[in-house]
Scaffold this motif. Structure first.
Motif, mmCIF file in Angstrom:
data_model
loop_
_atom_site.group_PDB
_atom_site.id
_atom_site.type_symbol
_atom_site.label_atom_id
_atom_site.label_comp_id
_atom_site.label_asym_id
_atom_site.label_seq_id
_atom_site.Cartn_x
_atom_site.Cartn_y
_atom_site.Cartn_z
ATOM 1 N N UNK A 61 9.077 5.282 -3.367
ATOM 2 C CA UNK A 61 7.695 5.778 -3.288
ATOM 3 C C UNK A 61 7.216 5.606 -1.852
ATOM 4 N N UNK A 62 6.383 6.555 -1.396
ATOM 5 C CA UNK A 62 5.808 6.402 -0.063
ATOM 6 C C UNK A 62 4.870 5.196 -0.037
ATOM 7 N N UNK A 63 4.661 4.652 1.155
ATOM 8 C CA UNK A 63 3.801 3.474 1.283
ATOM 9 C C UNK A 63 2.417 3.733 0.676
ATOM 10 N N UNK A 64 1.867 4.909 0.938
ATOM 11 C CA UNK A 64 0.509 5.210 0.462
ATOM 12 C C UNK A 64 0.430 5.243 -1.064
ATOM 13 N N UNK A 65 1.564 5.388 -1.731
ATOM 14 C CA UNK A 65 1.575 5.451 -3.198
ATOM 15 C C UNK A 65 2.016 4.140 -3.846
ATOM 16 N N UNK A 66 2.239 3.119 -3.039
ATOM 17 C CA UNK A 66 2.723 1.837 -3.593
ATOM 18 C C UNK A 66 1.548 0.940 -3.956
ATOM 19 N N UNK A 67 1.652 0.299 -5.105
ATOM 20 C CA UNK A 67 0.572 -0.614 -5.525
ATOM 21 C C UNK A 67 0.650 -1.954 -4.808
ATOM 22 N N UNK A 68 1.847 -2.473 -4.680
ATOM 23 C CA UNK A 68 2.046 -3.770 -4.000
ATOM 24 C C UNK A 68 3.077 -3.613 -2.890
ATOM 25 N N UNK A 69 2.671 -3.016 -1.777
ATOM 26 C CA UNK A 69 3.657 -2.764 -0.729
ATOM 27 C C UNK A 69 4.147 -4.061 -0.091
ATOM 28 N N UNK A 70 5.429 -4.103 0.264
ATOM 29 C CA UNK A 70 5.942 -5.287 0.965
ATOM 30 C C UNK A 70 5.243 -5.460 2.309
ATOM 31 N N UNK A 71 5.050 -6.733 2.705
ATOM 32 C CA UNK A 71 4.340 -7.023 3.961
ATOM 33 C C UNK A 71 5.014 -6.343 5.152
ATOM 34 N N UNK A 72 6.348 -6.273 5.112
ATOM 35 C CA UNK A 72 7.083 -5.672 6.227
ATOM 36 C C UNK A 72 6.715 -4.222 6.457
ATOM 37 N N UNK A 73 6.547 -3.480 5.363
ATOM 38 C CA UNK A 73 6.183 -2.063 5.508
ATOM 39 C C UNK A 73 4.778 -1.922 6.070
ATOM 40 N N UNK A 74 3.880 -2.826 5.664
ATOM 41 C CA UNK A 74 2.504 -2.792 6.189
ATOM 42 C C UNK A 74 2.510 -3.093 7.690
ATOM 43 N N UNK A 75 3.383 -4.007 8.065
ATOM 44 C CA UNK A 75 3.495 -4.361 9.489
ATOM 45 C C UNK A 75 3.986 -3.157 10.303
ATOM 46 N N UNK A 76 5.003 -2.490 9.778
ATOM 47 C CA UNK A 76 5.528 -1.314 10.494
ATOM 48 C C UNK A 76 4.466 -0.224 10.542
ATOM 49 N N UNK A 77 3.770 -0.022 9.431
ATOM 50 C CA UNK A 77 2.719 0.994 9.369
ATOM 51 C C UNK A 77 1.689 0.762 10.475
ATOM 52 N N UNK A 78 1.269 -0.495 10.631
ATOM 53 C CA UNK A 78 0.258 -0.818 11.642
ATOM 54 C C UNK A 78 0.801 -0.553 13.055
ATOM 55 N N UNK A 79 2.056 -0.939 13.265
ATOM 56 C CA UNK A 79 2.657 -0.740 14.599
ATOM 57 C C UNK A 79 2.772 0.745 14.932
ATOM 58 N N UNK A 80 2.979 1.577 13.911
ATOM 59 C CA UNK A 80 3.079 3.027 14.154
ATOM 60 C C UNK A 80 1.687 3.634 14.346
ATOM 61 N N UNK A 81 0.766 3.236 13.472
ATOM 62 C CA UNK A 81 -0.558 3.860 13.486
ATOM 63 C C UNK A 81 -1.336 3.520 14.770
ATOM 64 N N UNK A 82 -1.178 2.306 15.252
ATOM 65 C CA UNK A 82 -1.933 1.887 16.439
ATOM 66 C C UNK A 82 -1.245 2.315 17.742
ATOM 67 N N UNK A 83 -0.072 2.912 17.627
ATOM 68 C CA UNK A 83 0.664 3.304 18.844
ATOM 69 C C UNK A 83 0.095 4.584 19.445
#
Ligand SMILES: Cc1cc2nc3c(=O)[nH]c(=O)nc-3n(C[C@H](O)[C@H](O)[C@H](O)COP(=O)(O)O)c2cc1C
Length: 187
Positions: free
Chosen positions: A51-73
């Motif tokens: 499932x994509x991150x946006x569709x996950x109910x309990x996303x792993x912390x690692x994916x959230x970390x990567x998401x932030x690093x991509x979004x703020x870049x």
């Protein structure tokens, strides 16, 4: 200063292409114009995407970390070895988790191989993938042939041509990131 995230996608034991990721991390940092975050996918144990991150109910912390690093870049660079004429499955699997993170991002491409071709096939396919993400692929790419000869373990260029190509790539990339940032009214 630009925030640059390098997404590096080989998880094989003994991988050589980590050298290419390190060379870019070093060169962008040394430019004095970039804060660089290197995301090494091997550090995250990412499962095959169900499932994509946006569709996950309990996303792993690692994916959230990567998401932030991509979004703020302000800019992203994909670094991958060439496997079977394409980019690595690990990189593609990671990319598939994210959606809005890619929107209108300038994305540079760096590919490497242990042969003479420097991952040119992977790089062409990766440019097409970047278009599918709704992002902008930089036309000029960094290809690293003979990874074991071109770069030291720390990513230091070992040949004149490698140094020249790396310097040119970093110059082109920072121009590209600035151009898109101006258009996005971020500068
Ligand atoms: C599954 C697999 C497929 C590969 N396919 C190619 C290829 O199509 N073209 C190529 O130039 N090198 C190919 N190689 C060799 C890689 O270029 C070589 O392993 C290089 O060191 C970069 O990958 P690494 O970061 O895993 O070391 C392949 C390697 C593996 C493990």
């Amino acid at each position: 200063m630009f925030n640059i995230t390098i997404l590096y996608g080989a998880i094989r034991e003994g991988r050589l292409s980590i050298r290419a990721a390190k060379s870019l991390q070093n060169a962008l940092t040394q430019s004095g114009r970039a804060n660089v975050t290197l995301i090494d996918i091997k550090d995250y144990n990412i499962p095959v995407m169900e499932a994509r991150l946006k569709d996950m109910e309990n996303p792993p912390a690692g994916l959230l970390e990567i998401s932030k690093a991509l979004e703020t870049a302000d800019g992203i660079v994909f670094v991958t070895p060439e496997y079977n004429n394409s980019y690595s499955g690990a990189l593609k699997n990671c990319i598939d988790y994210f959606t809005k993170e890619w929107a209108k991002k300038p994305i540079g491409i760096c590919c490497g191989s242990n042969g003479k071709m420097g991952g040119v096939n992977a790089s062409n396919l990766l440019q097409l993938l970047v278009l599918a993400l709704g992002a902008f692929p930089m036309p000029y790419k960094l290809l690293v042939p003979e990874l074991h000869i071109s770069l030291s373990e720390d990513g230091i260029p070992q040949t004149e041509i490698m140094q020249k190509n790396l310097d040119r790539y970093v110059n082109e990339y920072l121009w590209f990131v600035e151009a898109i940032s101006i258009q996005s009214k971020k500068v």
